[in-house]
Design a protein around this motif. Structure first.
Motif, PDB file in Angstrom:
ATOM      1  N   SER A   1     -40.267 -42.120  68.511  1.00  8.84           N
ATOM      2  CA  SER A   1     -39.329 -41.286  67.618  1.00  8.84           C
ATOM      3  C   SER A   1     -38.657 -40.306  68.382  1.00  8.84           C
ATOM      4  O   SER A   1     -37.313 -40.098  68.366  1.00  8.84           O
ATOM      5  CB  SER A   1     -40.350 -40.303  66.807  1.00  8.84           C
ATOM      6  OG  SER A   1     -40.958 -41.248  65.884  1.00  8.84           O
ATOM      7  N   LEU A   2     -39.016 -39.984  69.872  1.00  7.76           N
ATOM      8  CA  LEU A   2     -38.257 -39.205  70.549  1.00  7.76           C
ATOM      9  C   LEU A   2     -37.102 -39.941  71.128  1.00  7.76           C
ATOM     10  O   LEU A   2     -35.998 -39.372  71.210  1.00  7.76           O
ATOM     11  CB  LEU A   2     -39.291 -38.752  71.836  1.00  7.76           C
ATOM     12  CG  LEU A   2     -38.351 -37.814  72.809  1.00  7.76           C
ATOM     13  CD1 LEU A   2     -38.007 -36.464  72.382  1.00  7.76           C
ATOM     14  CD2 LEU A   2     -39.142 -37.690  74.205  1.00  7.76           C
TER      15      LEU A   2
ATOM     16  N   LEU B   1     -49.584 -34.679  76.054  1.00  9.78           N
ATOM     17  CA  LEU B   1     -48.476 -35.288  75.862  1.00  9.78           C
ATOM     18  C   LEU B   1     -48.005 -35.184  74.264  1.00  9.78           C
ATOM     19  O   LEU B   1     -46.943 -34.730  73.969  1.00  9.78           O
ATOM     20  CB  LEU B   1     -48.442 -36.657  76.193  1.00  9.78           C
ATOM     21  CG  LEU B   1     -46.996 -37.348  76.071  1.00  9.78           C
ATOM     22  CD1 LEU B   1     -45.869 -36.780  76.756  1.00  9.78           C
ATOM     23  CD2 LEU B   1     -47.220 -38.995  76.261  1.00  9.78           C
ATOM     24  N   LYS B   2     -49.138 -35.271  73.292  1.00 10.43           N
ATOM     25  CA  LYS B   2     -48.592 -35.424  72.103  1.00 10.43           C
ATOM     26  C   LYS B   2     -48.298 -33.990  71.471  1.00 10.43           C
ATOM     27  O   LYS B   2     -47.216 -33.844  70.828  1.00 10.43           O
ATOM     28  CB  LYS B   2     -50.048 -35.626  71.212  1.00 10.43           C
ATOM     29  CG  LYS B   2     -49.888 -36.145  70.045  1.00 10.43           C
ATOM     30  CD  LYS B   2     -51.282 -36.461  69.070  1.00 10.43           C
ATOM     31  CE  LYS B   2     -51.111 -36.827  67.970  1.00 10.43           C
ATOM     32  NZ  LYS B   2     -52.276 -37.380  67.291  1.00 10.43           N
TER      33      LYS B   2
ATOM     34  N   TYR C   1     -48.317 -39.543  79.962  1.00  8.82           N
ATOM     35  CA  TYR C   1     -47.147 -39.058  80.172  1.00  8.82           C
ATOM     36  C   TYR C   1     -46.232 -40.186  81.056  1.00  8.82           C
ATOM     37  O   TYR C   1     -44.975 -39.928  81.263  1.00  8.82           O
ATOM     38  CB  TYR C   1     -47.175 -37.783  81.352  1.00  8.82           C
ATOM     39  CG  TYR C   1     -47.046 -36.401  80.671  1.00  8.82           C
ATOM     40  CD1 TYR C   1     -45.945 -35.561  80.416  1.00  8.82           C
ATOM     41  CD2 TYR C   1     -48.309 -36.079  80.136  1.00  8.82           C
ATOM     42  CE1 TYR C   1     -46.073 -34.358  79.798  1.00  8.82           C
ATOM     43  CE2 TYR C   1     -48.341 -34.750  79.456  1.00  8.82           C
ATOM     44  CZ  TYR C   1     -47.247 -33.916  79.255  1.00  8.82           C
ATOM     45  OH  TYR C   1     -47.374 -32.692  78.482  1.00  8.82           O
TER      46      TYR C   1
ATOM     47  N   LEU D   1     -44.007 -42.006  78.612  1.00 13.02           N
ATOM     48  CA  LEU D   1     -42.946 -41.256  78.308  1.00 13.02           C
ATOM     49  C   LEU D   1     -41.838 -41.440  79.275  1.00 13.02           C
ATOM     50  O   LEU D   1     -40.490 -41.842  79.105  1.00 13.02           O
ATOM     51  CB  LEU D   1     -43.320 -39.674  78.158  1.00 13.02           C
ATOM     52  CG  LEU D   1     -41.935 -38.865  78.092  1.00 13.02           C
ATOM     53  CD1 LEU D   1     -41.366 -39.111  76.684  1.00 13.02           C
ATOM     54  CD2 LEU D   1     -42.415 -37.580  78.039  1.00 13.02           C
TER      55      LEU D   1
ATOM     56  N   ILE E   1     -49.278 -42.330  69.968  1.00  8.47           N
ATOM     57  CA  ILE E   1     -48.352 -41.749  71.097  1.00  8.47           C
ATOM     58  C   ILE E   1     -47.086 -42.757  71.191  1.00  8.47           C
ATOM     59  O   ILE E   1     -46.067 -42.181  71.364  1.00  8.47           O
ATOM     60  CB  ILE E   1     -49.046 -41.602  72.455  1.00  8.47           C
ATOM     61  CG1 ILE E   1     -50.197 -40.441  72.565  1.00  8.47           C
ATOM     62  CG2 ILE E   1     -48.272 -41.738  73.696  1.00  8.47           C
ATOM     63  CD1 ILE E   1     -49.617 -39.097  72.757  1.00  8.47           C
TER      64      ILE E   1
ATOM     65  N   LEU F   1     -44.868 -42.069  68.530  1.00  9.86           N
ATOM     66  CA  LEU F   1     -44.103 -40.657  68.764  1.00  9.86           C
ATOM     67  C   LEU F   1     -43.201 -40.949  69.964  1.00  9.86           C
ATOM     68  O   LEU F   1     -41.828 -40.110  69.889  1.00  9.86           O
ATOM     69  CB  LEU F   1     -45.121 -39.642  69.283  1.00  9.86           C
ATOM     70  CG  LEU F   1     -45.968 -38.900  68.147  1.00  9.86           C
ATOM     71  CD1 LEU F   1     -47.054 -38.080  69.027  1.00  9.86           C
ATOM     72  CD2 LEU F   1     -44.876 -37.916  67.403  1.00  9.86           C
ATOM     73  N   ILE F   2     -43.440 -41.568  70.955  1.00 13.20           N
ATOM     74  CA  ILE F   2     -42.223 -41.656  72.182  1.00 13.20           C
ATOM     75  C   ILE F   2     -41.039 -42.437  71.530  1.00 13.20           C
ATOM     76  O   ILE F   2     -39.991 -42.078  71.683  1.00 13.20           O
ATOM     77  CB  ILE F   2     -43.077 -42.457  73.426  1.00 13.20           C
ATOM     78  CG1 ILE F   2     -44.089 -41.655  73.629  1.00 13.20           C
ATOM     79  CG2 ILE F   2     -41.939 -42.646  74.266  1.00 13.20           C
ATOM     80  CD1 ILE F   2     -44.849 -42.312  74.903  1.00 13.20           C
TER      81      ILE F   2
ATOM     82  N   LEU G   1     -40.883 -31.242  71.046  1.00 14.69           N
ATOM     83  CA  LEU G   1     -39.662 -32.093  71.318  1.00 14.69           C
ATOM     84  C   LEU G   1     -38.949 -32.785  70.056  1.00 14.69           C
ATOM     85  O   LEU G   1     -37.726 -32.342  69.686  1.00 14.69           O
ATOM     86  CB  LEU G   1     -39.506 -33.073  72.434  1.00 14.69           C
ATOM     87  CG  LEU G   1     -39.859 -32.547  73.863  1.00 14.69           C
ATOM     88  CD1 LEU G   1     -40.106 -33.740  74.715  1.00 14.69           C
ATOM     89  CD2 LEU G   1     -39.303 -31.323  74.304  1.00 14.69           C
ATOM     90  N   ILE G   2     -39.697 -33.492  69.249  1.00  9.36           N
ATOM     91  CA  ILE G   2     -39.012 -34.393  68.162  1.00  9.36           C
ATOM     92  C   ILE G   2     -38.748 -33.001  67.015  1.00  9.36           C
ATOM     93  O   ILE G   2     -37.600 -33.164  66.413  1.00  9.36           O
ATOM     94  CB  ILE G   2     -40.098 -35.188  67.557  1.00  9.36           C
ATOM     95  CG1 ILE G   2     -40.351 -36.242  68.707  1.00  9.36           C
ATOM     96  CG2 ILE G   2     -39.622 -35.932  66.355  1.00  9.36           C
ATOM     97  CD1 ILE G   2     -41.454 -37.218  68.525  1.00  9.36           C
TER      98      ILE G   2
ATOM     99  N   LEU H   1     -44.650 -33.924  72.809  1.00 10.46           N
ATOM    100  CA  LEU H   1     -43.757 -34.773  71.953  1.00 10.46           C
ATOM    101  C   LEU H   1     -43.321 -34.231  70.673  1.00 10.46           C
ATOM    102  O   LEU H   1     -42.075 -33.962  70.181  1.00 10.46           O
ATOM    103  CB  LEU H   1     -44.507 -36.185  71.805  1.00 10.46           C
ATOM    104  CG  LEU H   1     -44.465 -36.970  73.065  1.00 10.46           C
ATOM    105  CD1 LEU H   1     -45.220 -38.189  72.700  1.00 10.46           C
ATOM    106  CD2 LEU H   1     -42.961 -37.626  73.762  1.00 10.46           C
TER     107      LEU H   1
END
Ligand SMILES: Nc1ncnc2c1ncn2[C@@H]1O[C@H](COP(=O)(O)OP(=O)(O)OP(=O)(O)O)[C@@H](O)[C@H]1O
Ligand SMILES: [Mg+2]
Length: 310
Positions: free
Chosen positions: A220-221, A191-192, A257, A260, A214, A217-218, A198-199, A195
């Protein structure tokens, strides 16, 4: 004025053309000028160059240098003219515009900035022919365009036409999304890794110091998904599910995941995530049951007539 006369200022700050709806801005600002001056007039080429300069992020001082004029004369001209017209156009109080940066800020809020499209189709296949599936396309398009659902599953057995339908859908929705990013989970990326990709794309590589954690990070997304309307397509998503006994569970080490998908479904933003998979995710089902802006469509075979065309 001689026809075809050359005004050097007409050639300046033309970057603004791509970013702003200048045609309408010139007309609408001129209208304010007419009101203030009680005079049927348009914007002069000098006023236009000031406007373009400010919209490109140049300070009045910098614009003065470029035009070889004194800063003072430009400051006076802006204060008497453009600033007052922009205030009036954006329904602000007289003399409330005191910082040149407000010109672009306020005009952007008023809708004069052109939408910028950034599309990264990854490994999405090119669609050369598309038959049938009208109801499915309409249904999905409605769910997404009306922002009814932000997590949308497209499910069905191998080869049934999920990818084709999803790409067709994303093509139809292109004009609606500032960002489209398509990723294939065939190799089950951690996932990292996903992410970060995507970011980086959604923030224009502006995120150099991404958090390690994580959940951060989510977050930030999600922030990207709030700031812009983005469509994320994740194809072959069954690859992160356990092939084993109970259907719809994540493989070991891929449970994150779930965080997310849960957060995309539950938190407020203006984007959508398409999850394309053979198997239904148990989590998708739970979110659907809880009414968490999640929906899924299971594809059946095409009617014989359309299937024969393929
Ligand atoms: N509606 C359609 N119109 C035209 N061709 C189609 C249509 N649906 C599927 N196809 C064709 O059928 C083949 C399989 O479709 P597709 O790859 O979309 O299936 P899939 O469900 O994504 O399969 P997999 O689960 O293996 O990824 C492709 O070659 C595609 O071009
Ligand atoms: Mg596919």
């Amino acid at each position: 004025m001689a026809q075809g006369a050359f005004y050097p200022e007409d050639e300046l700050f033309l970057e603004a053309v791509k970013l702003w709806d200048l045609d309408n801005l010139y007309i609408d600002i001129a209208e304010q000028k007419q009101r203030e001056t009680q005079n049927k007039t348009t914007l002069t080429s000098v006023e236009k160059v000031y406007l373009r300069g400010l919209l490109c992020g140049y300070s009045p001082k910098k614009i003065a240098e470029t035009l070889h004029r004194s800063s003072n004369s430009i400051a006076v001209a802006l204060t008497r003219g453009l600033y007052r017209y922009v205030e009036a156009l954006t329904n602000r109080e007289l003399n409330s515009l005191t910082n040149w940066k407000d010109v672009s800020k306020w005009l952007e809020v008023a809708g004069y900035k052109m939408p910028q499209y950034h599309h990264d189709w990854g490994e999405a296949p090119e669609i050369y022919a598309f038959y049938g599936r009208t109801n499915e396309v309409n249904q999905l398009q409605q769910w997404i365009s009306k922002k009814q659902y932000s997590l949308v599953g497209i499910l069905g057995i191998g080869g049934i036409g999920k990818t084709t339908l999803a790409v067709k859908l994303a093509n139809n929705l292109q004009g609606e999304f500032e960002y489209i990013i398509w990723r294939n989970l065939r190799h089950a990326p951690p996932l990292k890794q996903l992410l970060v990709e995507l970011i980086q794309f959604l923030s224009h590589q502006q995120s150099f110091n991404l958090p390690e954690d994580i959940n951060a990070l989510i977050s930030s997304l999600i922030k990207c998904l709030q700031e812009h309307r983005c469509l994320i397509g994740l194809d072959d998503a069954e690859q992160i599910l356990s092939p084993g006994a109970i259907a719809g569970y994540y493989q070991a080490n891929y449970e994150d995941y779930g965080q997310l998908f849960r957060r995309v479904a539950q938190e407020k933003h203006q984007s959508a995530l398409l999850l394309i998979s053979w198997e239904k995710f148990l989590q998708l089902e739970l979110l659907e049951q809880k009414n968490n802006s999640t929906a899924s469509l299971t594809l059946k075979g095409l009617p014989t007539e359309e299937a024969e065309k393929i």
